[in-house]
Design an enzyme around this catalytic site. Structure first.
Site, PDB file in Angstrom:
ATOM      1  N   HIS A  72      -4.201   3.901   6.521  1.00  0.00           N
ATOM      2  CA  HIS A  72      -3.055   3.548   5.689  1.00  0.00           C
ATOM      3  C   HIS A  72      -1.752   3.864   6.415  1.00  0.00           C
ATOM      4  O   HIS A  72      -1.656   4.818   7.178  1.00  0.00           O
ATOM      5  CB  HIS A  72      -3.100   4.309   4.368  1.00  0.00           C
ATOM      6  CG  HIS A  72      -4.349   4.089   3.583  1.00  0.00           C
ATOM      7  ND1 HIS A  72      -4.520   3.025   2.719  1.00  0.00           N
ATOM      8  CD2 HIS A  72      -5.510   4.780   3.550  1.00  0.00           C
ATOM      9  CE1 HIS A  72      -5.718   3.081   2.183  1.00  0.00           C
ATOM     10  NE2 HIS A  72      -6.345   4.141   2.666  1.00  0.00           N
TER      11      HIS A  72
ATOM     12  N   ASP B  46       0.835  -1.202   0.000  1.00  0.00           N
ATOM     13  CA  ASP B  46       0.000   0.000   0.000  1.00  0.00           C
ATOM     14  C   ASP B  46       0.870   1.253   0.000  1.00  0.00           C
ATOM     15  O   ASP B  46       1.806   1.369   0.788  1.00  0.00           O
ATOM     16  CB  ASP B  46      -0.881  -0.057   1.247  1.00  0.00           C
ATOM     17  CG  ASP B  46      -1.751   1.170   1.427  1.00  0.00           C
ATOM     18  OD1 ASP B  46      -1.964   1.892   0.437  1.00  0.00           O
ATOM     19  OD2 ASP B  46      -2.219   1.382   2.564  1.00  0.00           O
TER      20      ASP B  46
END
Length: 424
Positions: free
Chosen positions: A237, A64
């Site tokens: 995130h 990610d």
């Protein structure tokens, strides 16, 4: 997971396809992640398990990249819970919280804050209802039996007893939050005593939509709390230090950054270089790219066509660019249908031309324009017959082009023009 396929193309979200010709190793996908040392469910990340996979050898890491530009660590989800308690305590009446339906931990904190003040929780939005129901059944959300009520029952309680959990934190046009802001929600009508909490930050590209919702809410006199005013959201995130830890635990041979715009992917590639990886072992892929792995190399070898697949009714993928162009044309400029009935023997006009307008002008208020259109069409027919032109395709083409020029000269509009010729 270990790759045990021969000649397989595997789809990777926001990135590319893998071309695996032989079983060459382990591919490690992080998905969206962050490292939270104090998670809501106390189920911490298993660093030992990740490290053991790294010790066995990982061919490639796919990670990610959404927050790679942010230094340090992402805040714990628990920090939002404290903010909810304070905001709920200050709210004079009803509270509406908009967040991602997929963020189960955020939903849990809203429910926990509601129960702390003995409030009832109603759900709005199909995805929110489905997520909460499934999460409760699986035990991922802990909630008292009488806390969640049906949205149809909210008027049975005093406003200060209600918390409404809804979708639409990104300003999606048809979401529950947007419909409330527009005053079109069938079951919830906001008033100035309400407090709306947008527990999310705009995804890049959604800024204008979210701002529009906030502005409409404020025009209604509603108190709006969003991330710029209070700590009502933390990212899901990983930031730079968390990404460095993941790279250090996995120790991949190759690296492919995922999930983000090109600037995020580039930044993540540079982070991997800082950690000691070689430039030739890092690939930044685009949608449709094919990545080929061997035990010693990684390369972009091909590009496959990758685009959206449109679903319309029972049709999947059968709506193409031409259909979309026509729909856009109809939605923006409207439609004019020119109907003409001819004698099959001598090609003389028996009826018409008749002009039908849909989404173009209101016929009753534009009779003169409609009569002028009929005259233009009749003139085209007369000219074609003078030149012995009787085939339908030429007649339709001449009618369409001449009427198009006339309408643009008269009112500067460009509707879709559909000539219909019938013979009897």
């Amino acid at each position: 997971f270990s790759v045990e396929f021969v000649k397989v193309c595997h789809s990777i979200p926001d990135a590319a396809s893998l071309s695996i010709t032989t079983p060459v190793g382990v591919l490690f996908f992080t998905g969206d992640f962050k490292i939270d040392y104090t998670p809501i469910d106390n189920n911490r990340m298993d660093f030992g398990r990740i490290a053991s996979i790294g010790n066995k050898g990982v061919l490639a890491l796919f990670a990610d990249s959404t927050n790679v530009e942010r230094q340090g660590y992402t805040l714990s989800e628990k920090s939002v819970g404290k903010t909810f308690i304070n905001l709920f305590d200050d709210a004079p009446a009803r509270i509406i919280v908009a967040t991602f339906a997929s963020n189960v931990h955020r939903i849990q904190q809203v429910i926990s804050a509601a129960e702390h003040f003995n409030k009832k929780v109603a759900l709005s939005g199909r995805s929110m209802i489905n997520t909460v129901n499934v999460a409760c059944e699986l035990g991922y959300i802990k909630v008292n039996e009488k806390t969640i009520i049906d949205i149809n029952d909210i008027n049975r309680y005093r406003p200060n007893e209600i918390v409404l959990l809804t979708t639409g934190s990104q300003g999606e046009p048809m979401s529950a939050m947007t419909r409330m802001a527009n005053g079109t929600h069938r079951k919830v009508h906001l008033d100035p005593t309400d407090t709306v909490i947008l527990s999310a930050t705009p995804i890049p590209g959604n800024d204008n939509q979210v701002s529009s919702v906030i502005n409409k809410l404020m025009e209604m006199g509603v108190k709006v709390i969003y991330s710029s005013l209070a700590d009502v959201h933390v990212s899901g995130h990983a930031c730079q230090e968390e990404l460095k830890l993941m790279h250090s635990l996995v120790r991949p041979k190759f690296f492919v950054p995922l999930h983000g715009e090109m600037r995020h992917l580039k930044c993540h590639a540079n982070l991997a270089l800082d950690l000691g990886m070689k430039e030739k072992d890092i690939v930044i892929a685009d949608n449709g790219n094919t990545i080929e792995f061997t035990r010693k190399s990684i390369n972009l070898v091909d590009t496959k066509f990758a685009s959206n697949i449109l679903v319309d009714g029972l049709g999947v993928g059968d709506v193409g660019n031409v259909v979309l162009r026509d729909r856009r044309h109809l939605s923006e400029d409207g439609l004019i249908v020119v109907v003409i009935t001819l004698d099959a023997r001598n090609k003389e006009v028996i009826a018409g031309p008749d002009i039908i307008s849909r989404g173009f002008v209101y016929v009753k208020e534009n009779n003169d324009l409609m009569e002028d259109c009929k005259s233009v069409v009749q003139k085209v027919l007369d000219e074609c017959y003078t030149k012995n032109i009787y085939d339908w395709s030429t007649l339709k083409h001449n009618i369409r082009e001449t009427l198009k020029k006339f309408l643009y000269q008269e009112i500067k509009r460009n509707p879709m023009i559909l000539p219909v010729i019938m013979e009897v």
